[in-house]
Design a protein around this motif. Structure first.
Motif, PDB file in Angstrom:
ATOM      1  N   SER A  98       2.274   7.287   3.463  1.00  0.00           N
ATOM      2  CA  SER A  98       2.686   7.018   4.132  1.00  0.00           C
ATOM      3  C   SER A  98       1.595   5.679   3.638  1.00  0.00           C
ATOM      4  CB  SER A  98       2.859   6.840   5.580  1.00  0.00           C
ATOM      5  OG  SER A  98       2.324   6.884   5.727  1.00  0.00           O
ATOM      6  N   GLY A 100       0.001   4.052   1.230  1.00  0.00           N
ATOM      7  CA  GLY A 100       0.143   3.183  -0.707  1.00  0.00           C
ATOM      8  C   GLY A 100       0.903   4.482  -1.391  1.00  0.00           C
ATOM      9  N   PRO A 101       1.007   3.629  -2.135  1.00  0.00           N
ATOM     10  CA  PRO A 101       1.878   4.497  -3.679  1.00  0.00           C
ATOM     11  C   PRO A 101       1.184   5.427  -4.494  1.00  0.00           C
ATOM     12  CG  PRO A 101       1.715   1.845  -3.861  1.00  0.00           C
ATOM     13  CD  PRO A 101       1.226   1.813  -2.703  1.00  0.00           C
ATOM     14  N   THR A 104       0.399   8.104  -1.424  1.00  0.00           N
ATOM     15  CA  THR A 104       2.142   9.302  -1.545  1.00  0.00           C
ATOM     16  C   THR A 104       1.639   9.801  -3.390  1.00  0.00           C
ATOM     17  OG1 THR A 104       3.247   7.193  -0.767  1.00  0.00           O
ATOM     18  CG2 THR A 104       4.461   8.883  -2.185  1.00  0.00           C
ATOM     19  N   LEU A 371       8.497  -0.899   0.301  1.00  0.00           N
ATOM     20  CA  LEU A 371       8.720   0.076   0.559  1.00  0.00           C
ATOM     21  C   LEU A 371       7.190  -0.125   1.834  1.00  0.00           C
ATOM     22  CD1 LEU A 371       9.662   2.932  -2.159  1.00  0.00           C
ATOM     23  CD2 LEU A 371      11.418   1.578   0.062  1.00  0.00           C
ATOM     24  N   TYR A 372       5.842  -0.034   1.266  1.00  0.00           N
ATOM     25  CA  TYR A 372       4.979  -0.229   2.292  1.00  0.00           C
ATOM     26  C   TYR A 372       4.913  -1.077   2.911  1.00  0.00           C
ATOM     27  CZ  TYR A 372       4.389   3.882  -1.045  1.00  0.00           C
ATOM     28  OH  TYR A 372       4.785   5.219  -1.566  1.00  0.00           O
ATOM     29  N   THR A 377       8.976   1.685   7.212  1.00  0.00           N
ATOM     30  CA  THR A 377       9.268   2.448   6.255  1.00  0.00           C
ATOM     31  C   THR A 377       8.726   3.064   4.946  1.00  0.00           C
ATOM     32  OG1 THR A 377      10.271   0.112   5.904  1.00  0.00           O
ATOM     33  CG2 THR A 377      10.572   0.638   3.742  1.00  0.00           C
ATOM     34  N   SER A 378       7.540   3.048   5.116  1.00  0.00           N
ATOM     35  CA  SER A 378       6.991   4.203   4.198  1.00  0.00           C
ATOM     36  C   SER A 378       6.926   5.144   4.713  1.00  0.00           C
ATOM     37  CB  SER A 378       5.427   3.771   4.395  1.00  0.00           C
ATOM     38  OG  SER A 378       4.489   3.735   5.825  1.00  0.00           O
TER      39      SER A 378
END
Length: 459
Positions: A98, A100-101, A104, A371-372, A377-378
């Protein structure tokens, strides 16, 4: 600090326990006094090889000291590492994802790698066949995913009441069907753990089955060069010809001495798909673990240590065999798991992303740029990605089950057929005498108490 104790049992406080050396110890001393760890560190510092016995002792010590306080006079209870590791790893990887991308991707890719790495290391130092590792992984994933959904996704207040009730009801139904699946899969008889598998290289004296001799008389097969153990010869008149059956090469186990048991069938005569193994050019119909004459479509599970009727496979995710009695609830549980995974992920993604409506009633996530932006949300998004990946794997297994049931074959039968060169790319079995057509196969699977055995297979 460990203190030796005598033979008399003594009361233990909630943080005390008796270690594997028979000494009274305390949870506060879990990081103290481990000669094997000191030796391993010394070898690493001196660039020396750490012996396998040292690593085995370290693993045993860690497993022995992994305990939680417990009241009742028996002290701290031991927690199995193969159970506790997934409980820690699954939430940790999702929480790291969660951030960051990039994290993830790293977390979701590294999670199965770390899981199987731990399992391989744990299996190397533990001899027991059965483990709760995979079932702990599955249960932790379901419970933690629902916790995130209930705590963070529902908190957005964008999910309608009927949507939440539908998802919650399907999840309750999933747990109930899993409870039914965990029941008796069709145990025929339990084996003995200390009994070795019989092999055809260890001949034992036995006398032939009268029913088998009768089948020889009525058979149109060529029974020349069929042998039995020992020096005795039996003359059988089959189709007007005398066949000399010597007992020097046909092997059975020491338990095969009563007339109710059939001998092994030569491999050349096995033209059908059978779940029983072929060893030493013979179809083994006797289970040396369970002391049981296995009927067709029966398989021995080395994890459950039992022979199971119409055995499909042992599912490690629920730690239970799938057989004659629980194959239908197992298939229903797969359907419910796929529905809960897809529907829960859909509700999550349409909540954390700005949705767009299609055909006046279908919502689809459209704008996912933020999203983040916050933790709520994340973590919802990362959990949804994890659930989608897990559901995709179960979906592939479900499609495989559909193919097998459609041709009335079990996973074990297809596995044996593949080993004997009687299958097509491991998905279709040739000479399947149980196959009665698509409609009849499904009618039998859904409505009959158990799947039938073709009379073309000799018992």
């Amino acid at each position: 600090m460990s203190v030796p104790i005598g033979n008399e049992p003594s009361h233990l406080c909630c943080c005390e326990y008796v270690n594997r050396k028979g000494e009274r110890s305390h949870l506060l001393a879990c990081l103290c006094d481990c000669e094997d760890i000191d030796l391993a560190f010394d070898n690493c510092i001196n660039c020396n090889k750490v012996q396998s016995n040292t690593m085995r002792n370290i693993s045993a010590t860690i497993a022995d000291r992994c305990r939680i306080p417990w009241c009742g006079g028996r002290g701290a209870i031991q927690v199995r590492l193969d159970v506790i590791f997934p409980i820690i790893m699954v939430p940790s990887c999702i929480l790291l994802g969660s951030i960051g991308p990039v994290m993830t991707i790293v977390a979701l890719v590294s999670m199965p790698f770390l899981m199987f790495l731990f399992y391989r290391i744990w299996r190397r130092h533990h001899t027991q066949v059965r483990t709760k590792f995979f079932s702990s992984w599955a249960n932790t994933s379901i419970i933690f995913s629902y916790f995130v959904f209930q705590t963070f996704v529902v908190a957005f207040r964008k999910i309608l009441l009927w949507e939440f009730l539908l998802f919650f009801t399907a999840l309750l139904a999933l747990f109930y069907v899993l409870y039914l699946t965990k029941k008796n899969p069709g145990f025929l008889k339990f084996g003995h753990a200390d009994q070795e598998t019989p092999t055809v290289e260890d001949p034992q004296s036995w006398r032939p089955n009268s029913k088998w001799i009768e089948s020889l008389k009525n058979s149109d097969k060529n029974w020349n060069d069929v042998y039995l153990n020992g020096d005795a010869k039996i003359q059988i008149d089959a189709n007007g010809e005398n066949h000399s059956i010597s007992s020097s090469q046909y092997n059975m186990t020491n338990n095969c001495v009563n007339e109710s048991m059939a001998p092994m069938i030569p491999m050349e005569l096995v033209t059908w798909v059978d779940s029983r193994p072929i060893e030493g050019h013979y179809l083994i119909t006797w289970c040396g673990f369970c002391n049981l004459q296995r009927p067709p479509r029966t398989g021995h599970c080395y994890v459950c240590n039992s022979c199971i009727g119409v055995r499909d496979h042992h599912c490690v995710w629920i730690d239970n065999c799938i057989g004659a009695n629980n194959h239908r609830p197992f298939l229903v549980s797969m359907i419910l798991f796929i529905f809960c995974g897809i529907y829960g992920s859909h509700l999550t993604l349409t909540t954390v992303c700005t949705p767009e409506i299609y055909y006046n009633w279908i919502l689809w996530p459209n704008d996912c740029r933020f999203l983040y932006s916050d933790f709520q949300t994340s973590i919802s998004f990362v959990t949804a990605c994890y659930v989608i990946a897990s559901t995709s794997i179960i979906l592939l297994a479900f499609v495989q089950q559909i193919l097998f049931i459609s041709q009335n074959v079990t996973s074990q039968e297809l596995h044996r057929a593949t080993m004997n060169g009687k299958s097509c790319i491991g998905l279709y079995a040739y000479n399947n005498v149980h196959n009665r057509g698509l409609r009849k196969n499904w009618m039998e699977f859904i409505f009959k108490p158990s799947r039938s055995i073709s009379p073309k297979i000799p018992v």
